[in-house]
Each structure stands twice: as C-alpha cells, then as structure tokens.
Design a protein around this motif. Structure first.
Motif, mmCIF file in Angstrom:
data_model
loop_
_atom_site.group_PDB
_atom_site.id
_atom_site.type_symbol
_atom_site.label_atom_id
_atom_site.label_comp_id
_atom_site.label_asym_id
_atom_site.label_seq_id
_atom_site.Cartn_x
_atom_site.Cartn_y
_atom_site.Cartn_z
ATOM 1 N N MET A 1 0.706 -0.946 -0.186
ATOM 2 C CA MET A 1 -0.336 -0.088 -0.208
ATOM 3 C C MET A 1 1.232 1.100 -0.348
ATOM 4 O O MET A 1 1.871 1.906 0.943
ATOM 5 C CB MET A 1 -1.007 -0.087 1.557
ATOM 6 N N ALA A 2 0.583 2.124 -1.186
ATOM 7 C CA ALA A 2 1.633 3.129 -0.869
ATOM 8 C C ALA A 2 1.328 3.889 0.143
ATOM 9 O O ALA A 2 0.062 4.765 0.636
ATOM 10 C CB ALA A 2 0.537 4.293 -2.591
ATOM 11 N N ASP A 3 2.215 4.684 0.195
ATOM 12 C CA ASP A 3 1.586 6.093 1.640
ATOM 13 C C ASP A 3 0.585 7.526 1.170
ATOM 14 O O ASP A 3 1.414 7.206 0.434
ATOM 15 C CB ASP A 3 3.516 6.312 1.840
ATOM 16 N N PRO A 4 0.390 7.319 2.247
ATOM 17 C CA PRO A 4 -0.328 8.750 1.640
ATOM 18 C C PRO A 4 0.543 9.617 1.228
ATOM 19 O O PRO A 4 1.799 10.269 1.833
ATOM 20 C CB PRO A 4 -1.546 9.204 2.950
ATOM 21 N N PRO A 5 0.054 11.256 0.332
ATOM 22 C CA PRO A 5 0.874 12.153 -0.141
ATOM 23 C C PRO A 5 0.900 13.209 1.766
ATOM 24 O O PRO A 5 0.058 13.043 2.083
ATOM 25 C CB PRO A 5 -0.534 12.761 -0.435
ATOM 26 N N GLU A 6 1.486 13.345 0.998
ATOM 27 C CA GLU A 6 2.265 14.281 2.611
ATOM 28 C C GLU A 6 2.067 15.587 2.313
ATOM 29 O O GLU A 6 1.479 16.243 1.721
ATOM 30 C CB GLU A 6 4.188 14.785 2.302
ATOM 31 N N GLU A 7 1.302 15.857 3.887
ATOM 32 C CA GLU A 7 0.526 17.465 3.947
ATOM 33 C C GLU A 7 2.101 19.073 3.230
ATOM 34 O O GLU A 7 3.113 18.739 3.825
ATOM 35 C CB GLU A 7 -0.146 17.566 4.972
ATOM 36 N N GLN A 8 1.105 19.529 2.497
ATOM 37 C CA GLN A 8 1.931 20.555 2.185
ATOM 38 C C GLN A 8 1.612 21.723 2.356
ATOM 39 O O GLN A 8 1.890 23.190 2.966
ATOM 40 C CB GLN A 8 2.370 20.667 0.940
ATOM 41 N N GLY A 9 0.275 22.147 2.921
ATOM 42 C CA GLY A 9 -0.815 23.007 3.047
ATOM 43 C C GLY A 9 -0.940 23.984 2.230
ATOM 44 O O GLY A 9 -1.210 23.510 1.136
ATOM 45 N N ILE A 10 -0.899 25.604 2.301
ATOM 46 C CA ILE A 10 -1.716 26.179 0.576
ATOM 47 C C ILE A 10 -0.196 25.568 0.170
ATOM 48 O O ILE A 10 0.795 26.834 0.247
ATOM 49 C CB ILE A 10 -1.969 27.159 1.615
ATOM 50 N N THR A 11 -0.455 25.606 -1.066
ATOM 51 C CA THR A 11 -0.019 25.277 -2.375
ATOM 52 C C THR A 11 0.345 25.869 -3.084
ATOM 53 O O THR A 11 1.024 26.808 -4.569
ATOM 54 C CB THR A 11 0.553 23.996 -2.743
ATOM 55 N N ALA A 12 -1.015 26.966 -2.862
ATOM 56 C CA ALA A 12 -0.969 28.121 -4.325
ATOM 57 C C ALA A 12 -2.337 28.877 -3.986
ATOM 58 O O ALA A 12 -3.159 28.575 -3.626
ATOM 59 C CB ALA A 12 -1.920 27.456 -5.767
ATOM 60 N N ILE A 13 -2.550 30.225 -4.445
ATOM 61 C CA ILE A 13 -4.085 30.943 -4.149
ATOM 62 C C ILE A 13 -3.633 32.183 -5.972
ATOM 63 O O ILE A 13 -2.797 31.990 -6.778
ATOM 64 C CB ILE A 13 -2.907 32.341 -2.920
ATOM 65 N N ALA A 14 -4.887 31.403 -6.079
ATOM 66 C CA ALA A 14 -5.130 32.775 -7.407
ATOM 67 C C ALA A 14 -7.163 33.664 -6.934
ATOM 68 O O ALA A 14 -7.474 33.170 -6.244
ATOM 69 C CB ALA A 14 -5.773 31.715 -8.302
ATOM 70 N N VAL A 15 -6.606 34.941 -7.620
ATOM 71 C CA VAL A 15 -7.327 35.593 -7.281
ATOM 72 C C VAL A 15 -7.091 36.740 -8.561
ATOM 73 O O VAL A 15 -6.940 36.977 -9.577
ATOM 74 C CB VAL A 15 -6.823 37.271 -6.673
ATOM 75 N N SER A 16 -9.077 37.251 -8.496
ATOM 76 C CA SER A 16 -9.369 37.730 -9.832
ATOM 77 C C SER A 16 -10.393 38.900 -8.993
ATOM 78 O O SER A 16 -11.226 38.289 -8.691
ATOM 79 C CB SER A 16 -10.410 37.108 -10.744
ATOM 80 N N GLY A 17 -10.527 40.119 -9.816
ATOM 81 C CA GLY A 17 -11.319 40.978 -9.876
ATOM 82 C C GLY A 17 -11.298 41.655 -8.319
ATOM 83 O O GLY A 17 -12.136 42.536 -8.011
ATOM 84 N N PHE A 18 -9.677 41.802 -7.870
ATOM 85 C CA PHE A 18 -8.939 42.403 -7.114
ATOM 86 C C PHE A 18 -8.533 43.999 -6.877
ATOM 87 O O PHE A 18 -7.425 43.215 -7.803
ATOM 88 C CB PHE A 18 -9.043 40.854 -6.724
ATOM 89 N N ILE A 199 -10.702 21.456 6.775
ATOM 90 C CA ILE A 199 -8.950 21.445 6.130
ATOM 91 C C ILE A 199 -9.154 22.906 5.949
ATOM 92 O O ILE A 199 -8.020 23.588 6.665
ATOM 93 C CB ILE A 199 -8.329 20.191 5.304
ATOM 94 N N VAL A 200 -9.353 23.782 4.475
ATOM 95 C CA VAL A 200 -9.309 24.781 4.166
ATOM 96 C C VAL A 200 -9.551 25.787 5.383
ATOM 97 O O VAL A 200 -8.224 27.218 5.856
ATOM 98 C CB VAL A 200 -9.733 25.500 2.809
ATOM 99 N N MET A 201 -10.564 25.708 6.147
ATOM 100 C CA MET A 201 -10.381 26.799 6.949
ATOM 101 C C MET A 201 -9.757 26.739 8.598
ATOM 102 O O MET A 201 -9.091 27.557 8.497
ATOM 103 C CB MET A 201 -12.024 25.986 7.949
ATOM 104 N N SER A 202 -8.886 25.596 8.224
ATOM 105 C CA SER A 202 -7.936 25.267 9.570
ATOM 106 C C SER A 202 -6.430 26.195 9.136
ATOM 107 O O SER A 202 -5.934 26.856 9.646
ATOM 108 C CB SER A 202 -7.846 23.574 10.065
ATOM 109 N N HIS A 203 -6.508 25.910 7.478
ATOM 110 C CA HIS A 203 -5.154 26.613 7.318
ATOM 111 C C HIS A 203 -5.319 27.796 6.988
ATOM 112 O O HIS A 203 -4.171 28.541 7.486
ATOM 113 C CB HIS A 203 -4.847 25.461 5.649
ATOM 114 N N ILE A 204 -6.191 28.666 6.725
ATOM 115 C CA ILE A 204 -6.276 29.423 7.014
ATOM 116 C C ILE A 204 -6.192 30.254 8.228
ATOM 117 O O ILE A 204 -5.451 31.886 8.343
ATOM 118 C CB ILE A 204 -7.692 30.639 6.086
ATOM 119 N N ARG A 205 -7.000 29.906 9.095
ATOM 120 C CA ARG A 205 -6.726 30.662 10.851
ATOM 121 C C ARG A 205 -5.657 30.788 10.923
ATOM 122 O O ARG A 205 -5.512 31.380 12.006
ATOM 123 C CB ARG A 205 -7.810 29.648 11.767
ATOM 124 N N HIS A 206 -4.779 29.043 10.615
ATOM 125 C CA HIS A 206 -3.692 29.226 11.643
ATOM 126 C C HIS A 206 -2.148 30.886 10.471
ATOM 127 O O HIS A 206 -1.145 30.062 10.798
ATOM 128 C CB HIS A 206 -3.027 28.440 11.131
#
Length: 452
Positions: A1-18, A199-206
């Motif tokens: 069984m393959a190891d689960p992918p390592e958590e990296q956190g936030i890896t990209a942000i994209a914004v438009s109209g700002f 999970i997204v909320m947790s990373h943003i809070r941190h």
C-alpha cells in the motif's frame, strides 16, 4: 500500500476582480516564496483576499461572508477593491486557495444589485467538481454528495426517528451542507454540518501575518497569554507574550532568537521582565556580542535602534511557526543594514528547510541575492524556492512573471528593472564624477582630487 501524500498546506492562491488583479493572477506557494516588484504593482493585493478570509474566520462573531475592516486588512467599502468592467459594472471577485497541490477551493463574491445591501454576497463555493450555492434543494444536494454522507443522514434520521434533509447554509466565508428536521427547533439543535472547507478553514486560520507597519517600540507591552499555533489578527502584537512564555518555560527558542539577532549584528540577547500584573518589558543586550559580566548589561527595547523592534516579529514568527504553516512577512528588511539584509536570508531559509511555508514580500535585492547564494552553496534546494515578479501595464492591470531558480541560484529571465537599478545608480555616479573632472558642470574645470 502506497504511503499517503505528504501534507504541504496552502500551495497556491489565485485572485481576480480585486484591485489591480483584473484578470486571474495566480502564485504558487513553495517553502520559500518571494514576491517582488515595483510599488503598487499588486504584491500585497495577491495576499489580501486570503487575509480577509482569515479575519472573517478569526472574528468572535459572524461578520458576514467577508470581513473587510481589520485587523489584517482594512477597507471601509467593497467598492474600494472591486474591479469594474468596460460598462462600469462591478466584476465578480474570485479567490481560489489550493491545498497540497491537488485540492482547490474557490469562492465567488459579488456586489449586490440592490443599493440597500452593502455587504458582499457569497455567490457560491466551489470545491473541485462540487459547487455549493444557496437555495439548492435536498435532491440537488444528493446528486452532488458522496454516498457515504447520505448514508450517515439515513442513520441519524433512523436514530432520531425524524425525517432529515440536507440544505445549504453559510459558515462565515464558506458554504456548507447542514442536516435539518421538520421543525426549526430540531434543525437548530442538530447542528450537523459537513463541507470540504473544513481543512481549508484550518489552514487559513493558522496563517501568521507579519505586516509591514509593525509599530514603534514600547516601554511595556500587554502580558497577554499566548499559546499558538493559531494567532488571531496580526502577529506583531503577540511577540512580547511569546518571548515572555519562552522565558518562563526556559525554552531553547529564546536562545535561538538571541543567536539570530547576533547573526544579524544587532544584539546577542533578548528577554522579558514582568513590570506589573498586566505589562511586560522587553530588554535586549546593549552590545552586539556577549561579553564577560555582560549578562545583566541590558536595556529597554525602546532605547536601541529600530532595527531590533522591527525584525523581532519576523524572527519570532519564523521560530514559532510549525511545518506546513504559512507565514506571510511584508518587508522583512525594513530598518536593517545591508549586511543584516543578506544575513536574514539564512534565517528565512532555515525556517523553509524546517517545513514552514514562508511568503516574503520584499524590495531588497540583497535579501534575494542572499537566497541565491544559499542555493548555490546547497544550503537551500532550488526547487523549494520560487520568485513572483509583479508588474502593471498601461491600463493598471497586474501581470505576474514566475521563475524557479536553477541549481546555482540563477533566476534566468531576471526582471530588468530590479538589479539594474543599482547598476544604473552606480553608473550615473561614476559618469557624474568623470564629467565634473572634465569640467562639464557649470562651465568650469574642476581640479583633480587626490587619490589618497
């Protein structure tokens, strides 16, 4: 069984109209991410939507779909940052946050058509292939929801002997699914919600935010208790509390902090002292290096140069951050001597090597060259670093040019208007000296100066 992918956190942000980010602008976030470019080119703008999400989640009460008025970002009206189309109508404001290089959450905000409603509307939240918008029926939700979750609904309905259905509700700045019963009282009391946004909320809070304006050094600071790793609002207000906790716990991090300050050529020690029940004083070594009998040769932080108080939040944030936690630092180099700016690169790189995701917004060519040197010395992996260069066109729209350094630290297509500024300034000075020697200024010949 393959190891689960390592958590990296936030890896990209994209914004438009700002603001100047009219069309979609995207930045990849690596362990060390550098944002560079001219003033008002959009560097802060790419991070501000994430910070507005953070302050929305951090608020002690529900501020609505997006809090825009402090503590991390301050606007008084959404009209101050929304873009307009060619007809003068406000465009949708869109922010996407990517986790672990694979999962993306996208929020779409819109200015209400009604003049009575001033607050931005959250139109929909998109989680990969799943779109959640208000007003979806139970049947529409079932078509999009994983079967396991509906099986859970059936089990809860059976246990409660009540027919439960799914509906869409807003949870701060995200839409989520909620179970509710036939009576409002049951629906309110049940409170079972599920959403990929958790999970997204947790990373943003941190997210740790070290702003560019970090205030003047104070004689005393509030002795507020600090735990972490979650820091509500701006991080600079927690620095004295963190140092006070380290001192009370005799933490090795306080010694590491002193070593960092010594490497920057500022001082060799920092500590805290309780002044009153609610106040602490920060004291630093008067000399740059430790001397015999100098353990008590300390002064108040307000009595030394601004460099110490301005870089202290940067260093403490990098020390307190955990792996995968995003630390956003605006202008880490302010009030630092050029030699200290180069040395700061090593401190930032050490945090990145420890797994912290450091985003640095900078105007310092010396800091960037320090990062390049560390790559060439093989103290920092080149593929852990990315440079995003921001420019604005004649219409005021931002474009981002991204570049990964090679294994020797070279960026390849280096932005022409960055390092060349210093070269041009050197050239202008040498030309001016030569012209003056030739008597080309004021129509008179200047005497040659001695080379001594």
């Amino acid at each position: 069984m393959a190891d689960p992918p390592e958590e990296q956190g936030i890896t990209a942000i994209a914004v438009s109209g700002f603001k100047s980010l009219y069309d979609e602008c995207r930045i990849e976030i690596r362990p060390l991410t550098v944002l560079a470019g001219a003033n008002s080119s959009g560097k802060s703008s790419i991070m501000q939507p994430l910070l507005m999400m953070k302050q929305t989640l951090d608020a002690p009460h529900d501020p609505g779909p997006l809090r825009i008025d402090e503590p991390n970002v301050h606007f008084t009206s959404a009209k101050q940052f929304l873009c307009k189309d060619e007809n003068g109508a406000f465009r949708d404001f869109i922010i996407a946050v990517e986790l672990d290089d694979e999962f993306t959450l996208t929020n779409i905000y819109r200015q209400p058509a009604s003049t009575r409603r001033r607050q931005l509307e959250l139109v929909e939240s998109v989680y990969g292939d799943l779109t959640i918008r208000p007003g979806m029926t139970h049947e529409e939700i079932l078509q999009r929801m994983p079967q396991q979750l509906d099986e859970l609904r059936n089990q809860i309905s059976k246990d409660a002997q009540v027919n439960l259905e799914w509906r869409v509700v807003r949870n701060r700045c995200f839409y989520t699914f909620e179970l509710y019963g036939e009576s409002d009282e049951l629906g309110t009391g049940l409170g079972f919600r599920t959403s990929p946004s958790e999970i997204v909320m947790s990373h943003i809070r941190h997210v740790i935010h070290v702003p560019a304006l970090r205030g003047n050094p104070q004689r005393t600071y509030p002795a507020s208790p600090v735990r972490g790793p979650e820091f509500v609002g701006r991080f600079d207000v927690y620095v004295a509390g963190v140092i006070s906790r380290w001192r009370a716990n005799e933490s090795s991090q306080l010694r590491e902090l002193g070593k960092m300050l010594e490497d920057l050529g500022l001082t060799w020690k920092v500590t805290s002292r309780r002044v009153e029940d609610t106040q602490v004083e920060l004291r630093v070594g008067r000399l740059k290096h430790s001397a015999r009998g100098g353990a008590h040769d300390l002064v108040n932080i307000a009595d030394v140069g601004f460099g110490v108080s301005q870089v202290l939040p940067v260093l403490v944030a990098l020390l307190v951050a955990q792996p995968q936690q995003l630390v956003y630092i605006e202008q880490p180099e302010i009030h630092l001597h050029p030699r200290a700016q180069v040395a700061l690169a090593k401190i930032i790189a050490d945090a990145a090597n420890r797994g912290v995701r450091v985003v640095v917004e900078t105007h310092s060519v010396l800091l960037i060259q320090g990062i390049q040197t560390l790559i060439a010395q093989e103290e920092l992996a080149h593929d852990d670093v990315i440079l995003h260069w921001f420019t604005r066109d004649d219409e005021g729209k931002t474009t981002i040019h991204s570049q990964e350094p090679d294994s020797f630290g070279a960026y390849g297509d280096w932005p022409e208007d960055f390092a060349e500024v210093q070269m041009q300034a050197d050239s202008d000075y040498l030309d001016a000296v030569e012209q003056r020697k030739l008597g080309l200024f004021n129509g008179r010949q200047e005497p040659e100066t001695s080379g001594d």
